[in-house]
Motif scaffolding. Structure first.
Motif, PDB file in Angstrom:
ATOM      1  N   UNK A 251      -4.170   3.222   2.936  1.00 51.59           N
ATOM      2  CA  UNK A 251      -2.727   3.188   2.687  1.00 51.59           C
ATOM      3  C   UNK A 251      -2.467   2.645   1.291  1.00 51.59           C
ATOM      4  N   UNK A 252      -1.767   3.381   0.471  1.00 49.33           N
ATOM      5  CA  UNK A 252      -1.498   2.933  -0.895  1.00 49.33           C
ATOM      6  C   UNK A 252      -2.756   2.708  -1.699  1.00 49.33           C
ATOM      7  N   UNK A 253      -3.810   3.475  -1.370  1.00 53.35           N
ATOM      8  CA  UNK A 253      -5.075   3.332  -2.078  1.00 53.35           C
ATOM      9  C   UNK A 253      -5.911   2.149  -1.645  1.00 53.35           C
ATOM     10  N   UNK A 254      -5.488   1.456  -0.583  1.00 57.72           N
ATOM     11  CA  UNK A 254      -6.207   0.293  -0.074  1.00 57.72           C
ATOM     12  C   UNK A 254      -6.825   0.637   1.278  1.00 57.72           C
ATOM     13  N   UNK A 255      -8.109   0.372   1.442  1.00 59.41           N
ATOM     14  CA  UNK A 255      -8.771   0.574   2.729  1.00 59.41           C
ATOM     15  C   UNK A 255      -8.539  -0.677   3.583  1.00 59.41           C
ATOM     16  N   UNK A 256      -7.880  -0.477   4.728  1.00 58.79           N
ATOM     17  CA  UNK A 256      -7.451  -1.589   5.575  1.00 58.79           C
ATOM     18  C   UNK A 256      -8.268  -1.599   6.858  1.00 58.79           C
ATOM     19  N   UNK A 257      -8.846  -2.743   7.242  1.00 57.59           N
ATOM     20  CA  UNK A 257      -9.617  -2.824   8.493  1.00 57.59           C
ATOM     21  C   UNK A 257      -8.733  -2.503   9.709  1.00 57.59           C
ATOM     22  N   UNK A 258      -9.149  -1.500  10.493  1.00 59.96           N
ATOM     23  CA  UNK A 258      -8.379  -1.109  11.680  1.00 59.96           C
ATOM     24  C   UNK A 258      -9.277  -0.224  12.537  1.00 59.96           C
ATOM     25  N   UNK A 259      -9.008  -0.175  13.831  1.00 61.43           N
ATOM     26  CA  UNK A 259      -9.879   0.582  14.731  1.00 61.43           C
ATOM     27  C   UNK A 259      -9.709   2.092  14.619  1.00 61.43           C
ATOM     28  N   UNK A 260      -8.654   2.535  13.952  1.00 60.58           N
ATOM     29  CA  UNK A 260      -8.418   3.959  13.754  1.00 60.58           C
ATOM     30  C   UNK A 260      -8.047   4.229  12.300  1.00 60.58           C
ATOM     31  N   UNK A 338      -0.181  -8.478   3.493  1.00 57.70           N
ATOM     32  CA  UNK A 338      -1.122  -9.034   2.501  1.00 57.70           C
ATOM     33  C   UNK A 338      -1.649  -7.969   1.533  1.00 57.70           C
ATOM     34  N   UNK A 339      -1.393  -6.693   1.835  1.00 55.98           N
ATOM     35  CA  UNK A 339      -1.908  -5.616   0.987  1.00 55.98           C
ATOM     36  C   UNK A 339      -0.828  -4.983   0.103  1.00 55.98           C
ATOM     37  N   UNK A 340       0.416  -5.355   0.299  1.00 59.33           N
ATOM     38  CA  UNK A 340       1.524  -4.664  -0.364  1.00 59.33           C
ATOM     39  C   UNK A 340       1.441  -4.753  -1.887  1.00 59.33           C
TER      40      UNK A 340
END
Length: 391
Positions: A251-260, A338-340
């Motif tokens: 999302x927004x060029x950031x890889x975010x830890x998530x199960x999907x 925290x990623x915005x």
């Protein structure tokens, strides 16, 4: 006579407020410096160009120069801490056979090739010449920097505002700079040092349109001078992708830890896709599927940030300027607070705009609909783009 042109392009442009050297800021769809170089290389009277740049910008400026396929040699000199040091380095880089040297600000993109050709003609009976315009406003001198400083009104009829290019016999300007170094003189233009030698300076007729890019307020004025009026347009973008297992969530060029992760032909960055469509819409262009079809293997699993930068290039070619972007993510989970800031920075970098004009937000749907059931995510974006009126 052999003529060398020194183009000063090493400044940081701190007053301008751009993420890098202001000379890379888009003006009528091209970087400011590209307009300047276009005019310099088209001048009939010059024999070589000396580009004074910072080490950080050197490679990008060399790429810019290669686009023009200049017919004259181009040399490079290192920029200094101050403008006068940069010009001095440029003087030392000139060919030993140089007779005439012209010093031009890279941030003056309006002065056409004829300014250099006319400047050379003035050297038949002079050692130095400057372009200048009469001052229209009343100019006052302050005794100090306090708000209630004593003022002295200067005689307006005797005042002129000087511009570039400034033209000199090479030996005269080099001697003037050596004199300035020896006597610890400082100045914001080159003719000042020639004046310190006691040499007369010929005044050539300048033009108000030969404006130096100093702040962002100069950009729309120059755009008007160079291609006519521009008008702001607003575009909207919307995108949706399903959530699936076995994919990364980007999302927004950031890889975010998530199960999907989001499913799609590219990295399925729903946030970036909405921004792309908003920008294309504001520019009066077609949607992202037209430019980046999911039938093309070229875009398989590609980073959407790379696609966003391609959209920026499309807008540049059309002469557009991005004013601001507002994008909102609709997702039940995960929290992205925290990623915005990183997302906004990524978008800004891809579009070559300040992060301060990019707003990234997020909201849930209170467990309603496919978003609330965590079957997918969506994003909406708005963008304002200044478009040339004749487009």
């Amino acid at each position: 006579m052999k003529v060398s042109v020194i183009v000063v392009a090493a400044g940081a442009g701190l007053r301008f407020g751009y993420i890098r050297n202001k000379l890379f800021y888009p003006l009528c769809g091209r970087p400011v410096l590209a307009h300047t170089l276009d005019h310099v290389f088209a001048a009939k009277s010059i024999d070589e160009v000396i580009l004074v740049t910072s080490i950080e910008d050197r490679a990008d400026i060399q790429k810019m120069v290669s686009f023009f396929h200049p017919s004259v040699p181009v040399r490079y000199a290192d920029g200094g801490a101050e403008r006068q040091e940069s010009v001095y380095h440029g003087l030392l880089a000139c060919s030993a056979s140089t007779d005439i040297v012209m010093v031009h600000d890279g941030a003056r993109p309006w002065a056409g090739p004829d300014w250099f050709d006319k400047g050379l003609a003035a050297m038949k009976n002079a050692k130095a010449a400057v372009y200048a315009i009469s001052v229209k406003d009343t100019i006052k001198e302050k005794d100090d920097e306090t708000p209630a400083a004593k003022l002295h009104t200067l005689e307006r009829s005797r005042l002129i505002a000087v511009q570039t290019p400034q033209i000199f016999h090479h030996s005269t300007l080099l001697a003037a700079y050596e004199y300035a170094k020896e006597h610890h003189l400082s100045a914001t233009d080159d003719a000042s040092f020639v004046e310190a030698l006691g040499e007369p300076v010929v005044i050539l007729s300048g033009d108000e349109r030969n404006r130096k890019v100093t702040t962002k307020e100069d950009i729309p004025v120059l755009e008007f001078y160079m291609r006519g009026a521009s008008v702001p347009h607003v575009g909207c973008g919307y995108d949706v992708h399903p959530l699936v297992e076995g994919r990364k969530l980007v999302l927004g060029g950031v890889t975010i830890p998530f199960e999907k992760g989001l499913d799609g032909h590219s990295d399925a960055d729903v946030l970036i896709h909405a921004v792309m469509d908003a920008l294309l819409g504001a520019a009066g262009l077609k949607d992202i599927g037209t430019y980046f079809p999911d039938s093309s293997q070229e875009f398989k699993d590609i980073s959407s940030l790379l696609l966003l930068e391609r959209v920026w290039r499309i807008l540049q070619n059309k002469g557009c300027r991005i004013v601001n972007i507002d994008v909102i993510l609709l997702a039940q989970r995960p929290k992205i607070k925290e990623y915005i800031d990183k997302m906004a920075a990524n978008i800004a970098a891809a579009l070559h705009i300040p992060a301060s004009v990019v707003a990234v937000k997020a909201t849930t749907t209170e467990h309603l609909g496919f978003i609330g059931r965590e079957e997918g995510m969506a994003a909406q974006a708005s963008a304002m783009v200044v478009v040339p009126e004749n487009e």
